[in-house]
Design an enzyme around this catalytic site. Structure first.
Site, mmCIF file in Angstrom:
data_model
loop_
_atom_site.group_PDB
_atom_site.id
_atom_site.type_symbol
_atom_site.label_atom_id
_atom_site.label_comp_id
_atom_site.label_asym_id
_atom_site.label_seq_id
_atom_site.Cartn_x
_atom_site.Cartn_y
_atom_site.Cartn_z
ATOM 1 N N GLY A 51 51.509 58.073 28.072
ATOM 2 C CA GLY A 51 51.237 57.502 29.389
ATOM 3 C C GLY A 51 50.073 56.531 29.325
ATOM 4 O O GLY A 51 49.821 55.912 28.287
ATOM 5 N N CYS A 52 49.365 56.374 30.432
ATOM 6 C CA CYS A 52 48.238 55.446 30.501
ATOM 7 C C CYS A 52 47.264 55.702 29.356
ATOM 8 O O CYS A 52 46.773 56.811 29.182
ATOM 9 C CB CYS A 52 47.524 55.591 31.848
ATOM 10 N N TYR A 53 46.965 54.655 28.594
ATOM 11 C CA TYR A 53 46.204 54.882 27.369
ATOM 12 C C TYR A 53 44.711 55.047 27.574
ATOM 13 O O TYR A 53 44.008 55.475 26.668
ATOM 14 C CB TYR A 53 46.496 53.823 26.315
ATOM 15 N N TRP A 54 44.197 54.756 28.751
ATOM 16 C CA TRP A 54 42.753 54.901 28.960
ATOM 17 C C TRP A 54 42.309 56.356 28.817
ATOM 18 O O TRP A 54 41.398 56.669 28.053
ATOM 19 C CB TRP A 54 42.362 54.369 30.332
ATOM 20 N N GLU A 95 52.429 51.968 25.790
ATOM 21 C CA GLU A 95 50.979 52.054 25.597
ATOM 22 C C GLU A 95 50.676 53.134 24.560
ATOM 23 O O GLU A 95 51.175 54.258 24.658
ATOM 24 C CB GLU A 95 50.277 52.360 26.918
#
Length: 220
Positions: A51-54, A95
């Site tokens: 999912g969102c890589y942050w 991502e």
């Protein structure tokens, strides 16, 4: 856009963005948290999409035995994609967190289990409210043991599948391949502002989509 008129989907090569001739981050800075550089001797690398890589990157830079992380894109067609290009859904990349680790301190199996337990691998082209092919679940292996490690990751995922099913969740959709077997065959680092994003922006977006179902490590 790969999902403008319906559910997210991968695009055909003829419809993919052309990308650029040069990396968007040709000279990565030292890791903003760990102070380390890429390419350290005695390390191995796994590429993880959850999912969102942050938030995913923070999860792994905080893992003992991990010596370097970066964020970027892999699994798709477009060479040297930008973040904005990937968000269009027309690169077919997902991502990714590049996780460089010391195998004497943390094992490949442990990192795969951490990845699987940290997200919902049954959601296909999304994680929570983040929708698009760039949020799909993926594990890409690298190095001389890439094929064997990909097979081992599949074994761990197969071990996890009935546990998720017992919890009422669907089929695991995680893509598992040697990085060299993906369409572009490479991992592309994202722009510098995305690297160690939650260290630079402590109040930044950081969703977690863990199912709460333990995976565990099956016998080899």
């Amino acid at each position: 856009m790969g999902w403008l008129f319906g559910a997210p989907r991968l695009v055909e090569e003829k419809d993919a963005l052309k990308g650029g001739p040069h990396p968007v981050l040709p000279n990565p800075q030292p890791h903003a948290v760990l102070g380390t550089l890429r390419g350290q001797p005695g390390t191995e690398t796994i590429y993880i999409g959850i999912g969102c890589y942050w938030g995913a990157e923070k999860l792994f830079w905080e893992t003992p035995g991990v010596v370097y992380t970066s964020v970027g894109f892999a699994g798709g067609i477009t060479p040297n994609p930008t973040y904005r290009e990937t968000c269009t859904g027309r690169t077919n990349h997902t991502e990714i967190v590049e996780v460089v680790y010391d195998p004497t301190q943390v094992t490949f199996d442990e990192l795969v289990v951490k990845a699987m337990e940290a997200h919902d691998p049954t959601q296909g082209y999304r994680q929570g409210n983040d929708t698009g092919t760039q949020y799909r679940s993926a594990i890409y292996t690298a190095g001389p043991n890439a094929e064997q490690q990909a097979q081992r990751a599949r074994e761990i995922v197969e071990h996890y599948a009935p546990k998720l099913a017992a919890a009422g969740l669907g089929r695991i959709t995680t893509e598992i391949l040697p990085l060299a077997s993906t369409p572009a065959g490479e991992y592309y680092m994202a722009e510098d502002e995305h690297q160690q994003y939650l260290h630079k922006n402590p109040l930044g977006y950081c969703p977690h989509h863990s199912t709460g179902v333990a995976c565990g490590i099956p016998e080899a």
